[in-house]
Design an enzyme around this catalytic site. Structure first.
Site, PDB file in Angstrom:
ATOM      1  N   ALA A 111     -10.340   4.907   5.340  1.00  0.00           N
ATOM      2  CA  ALA A 111     -10.971   6.502   5.343  1.00  0.00           C
ATOM      3  C   ALA A 111      -9.828   7.036   5.058  1.00  0.00           C
ATOM      4  O   ALA A 111      -8.592   6.783   5.112  1.00  0.00           O
ATOM      5  CB  ALA A 111     -11.374   6.917   6.820  1.00  0.00           C
TER       6      ALA A 111
ATOM      7  N   TYR B  12       1.008  -1.264  -0.088  1.00  0.00           N
ATOM      8  CA  TYR B  12       0.138   0.115  -0.063  1.00  0.00           C
ATOM      9  C   TYR B  12       1.057   1.263  -0.022  1.00  0.00           C
ATOM     10  O   TYR B  12       1.623   1.607   0.883  1.00  0.00           O
ATOM     11  CB  TYR B  12      -0.636  -0.066   1.396  1.00  0.00           C
ATOM     12  CG  TYR B  12      -1.963  -1.107   1.392  1.00  0.00           C
ATOM     13  CD1 TYR B  12      -2.205  -1.916   0.207  1.00  0.00           C
ATOM     14  CD2 TYR B  12      -2.383  -1.389   2.602  1.00  0.00           C
ATOM     15  CE1 TYR B  12      -3.062  -2.966   0.423  1.00  0.00           C
ATOM     16  CE2 TYR B  12      -3.348  -2.478   2.716  1.00  0.00           C
ATOM     17  CZ  TYR B  12      -3.669  -3.249   1.430  1.00  0.00           C
ATOM     18  OH  TYR B  12      -4.501  -4.442   1.521  1.00  0.00           O
TER      19      TYR B  12
ATOM     20  N   TYR C  51     -12.691  -7.243   3.887  1.00  0.00           N
ATOM     21  CA  TYR C  51     -12.331  -5.809   3.401  1.00  0.00           C
ATOM     22  C   TYR C  51     -13.057  -5.844   2.295  1.00  0.00           C
ATOM     23  O   TYR C  51     -13.923  -6.373   1.705  1.00  0.00           O
ATOM     24  CB  TYR C  51     -10.797  -6.409   2.955  1.00  0.00           C
ATOM     25  CG  TYR C  51     -10.474  -7.126   1.689  1.00  0.00           C
ATOM     26  CD1 TYR C  51     -10.611  -6.282   0.634  1.00  0.00           C
ATOM     27  CD2 TYR C  51     -10.040  -8.385   1.854  1.00  0.00           C
ATOM     28  CE1 TYR C  51     -10.253  -7.252  -0.631  1.00  0.00           C
ATOM     29  CE2 TYR C  51      -9.455  -8.931   0.685  1.00  0.00           C
ATOM     30  CZ  TYR C  51      -9.732  -8.622  -0.413  1.00  0.00           C
ATOM     31  OH  TYR C  51      -9.294  -9.145  -1.681  1.00  0.00           O
TER      32      TYR C  51
END
Length: 331
Positions: free
Chosen positions: A295, A57, A218
């Site tokens: 978020a 990521y 997820y």
């Protein structure tokens, strides 16, 4: 917040766990580091003590952001979940995809979980996360070029060394879970699950229930699709992977929003958002222990955390599911 035991272990995670994929920016059109840090800290203030991240990521960015966000909170107050087996700096294993990093440079991502690679990845993750142990260490994707035994025995070594507390897998089918469990106690499987992606209910969920394994879901909001905020004609930022997913075609946005409108009165009755209603429904499903909610700013992360306050009666859950069963998306 509610906290739930993971599998047959002593690990307890917040039922709503912060998903830090989008925080890393990669495949989401970049990131604003300060906003991501604030998002994690704001969710912690709401009782979200668990954070899921991965080296891929942002090619390390997400893990570094997590480290910055939890600094000063007390390591024993948070649970760090990260992964291994997705290499962008080693051309070995299965080619997963060609992509671009946050600087726009071309990269090739490989699924590889050989012993020497896992040891290096764990060392690098510990450095980026600024910690001496990982609470839950998961293989990110199956690697067809490495025996599961080799990968899992390596994680078992890391557990003995104290660098990892517990082992988990991601995106494994039941056969792969059975094989992995021979070599190390697998306490969880992190898999995609949402109102419009329920395939795991056929095999993975029954297996998890029968064998005391937890499912970490997820993309329960399906990358924003189930928020009710995405309208036909939505324009994604450059580099956002969602632009190429069939879920986000205009006709499917219309279908999903029609479904969401049919259940909106339940959210309104509780002065809650549709996102909160969706998250609560998700963690009420059999076998689903944890929902990961991503978020990119504090407002979103606080809203996600407050989903835990939404209470649903069995007949309401059944109503939502019945309405959901009428939904047919166009591929």
């Amino acid at each position: 917040m509610e906290y739930r035991n993971i599998g047959n272990s002593g690990l307890r995670l917040s039922a709503i766990t912060f998903g830090a994929w989008a925080a890393g920016g990669w495949m989401w059109g970049g990131t604003e580091r300060k906003d991501a840090v604030r998002a994690i800290r704001a969710s912690f203030d709401e009782g979200v003590t668990s954070i899921d991240t991965a080296p891929i990521y942002g090619q390390g960015d997400s893990e570094e952001i997590v480290a910055e966000a939890i600094e000063g909170l007390g390591r024993d107050k948070v649970q760090i979940i990260t992964k291994f087996g997705m290499r962008w700096n080693l051309a070995k294993g299965d080619l997963a995809m060609k992509s671009r990093n946050n600087r726009g440079e071309a990269i090739e991502v490989y699924k590889y979980a050989g012993r020497e690679s896992i040891i290096k990845e764990c060392k690098d993750s510990l450095r980026r996360l600024k910690t001496d142990y990982i609470d839950l260490y998961q293989i990110h994707w199956p690697d067809s070029t490495t025996p599961i035994q080799e990968s899992m025995e390596t994680v078992a070594e890391l557990i003995k060394e104290g660098k990892v507390r517990y082992a988990g897998v991601c995106n494994y089918n039941t056969g792969q879970m059975k094989e992995a469990d021979k070599y190390v106690n697998i306490i969880s499987n992190q898999v995609p699950y949402s109102m419009i992606k329920r395939e795991i209910e056929k095999t993975v969920v029954p297996f998890a229930l029968e064998n005391n394994k937890s499912i970490i879901a997820y993309s329960p909001l399906e990358r924003g699709l189930l928020t009710g905020k995405m309208l036909p004609g939505h324009q994604f930022e450059e580099g956002d992977h969602r632009a190429n997913l069939y879920y986000f075609r205009d006709e499917n946005l219309e279908k999903v929003n029609s479904f969401l409108n049919s259940i909106k009165h339940l959210a309104d009755d509780r002065q809650a958002s549709l996102s909160q209603l969706v998250l609560r429904w998700t963690i009420e499903q059999p076998g689903i222990t944890i929902a990961l909610a991503g978020a990119r700013n504090a407002i979103q992360s606080v809203q996600n955390a407050k989903a835990i306050n939404v209470k649903l009666y069995p007949d309401e859950i059944n109503f939502i599911t019945a309405e959901l069963n009428k939904l047919e998306l166009v591929r």
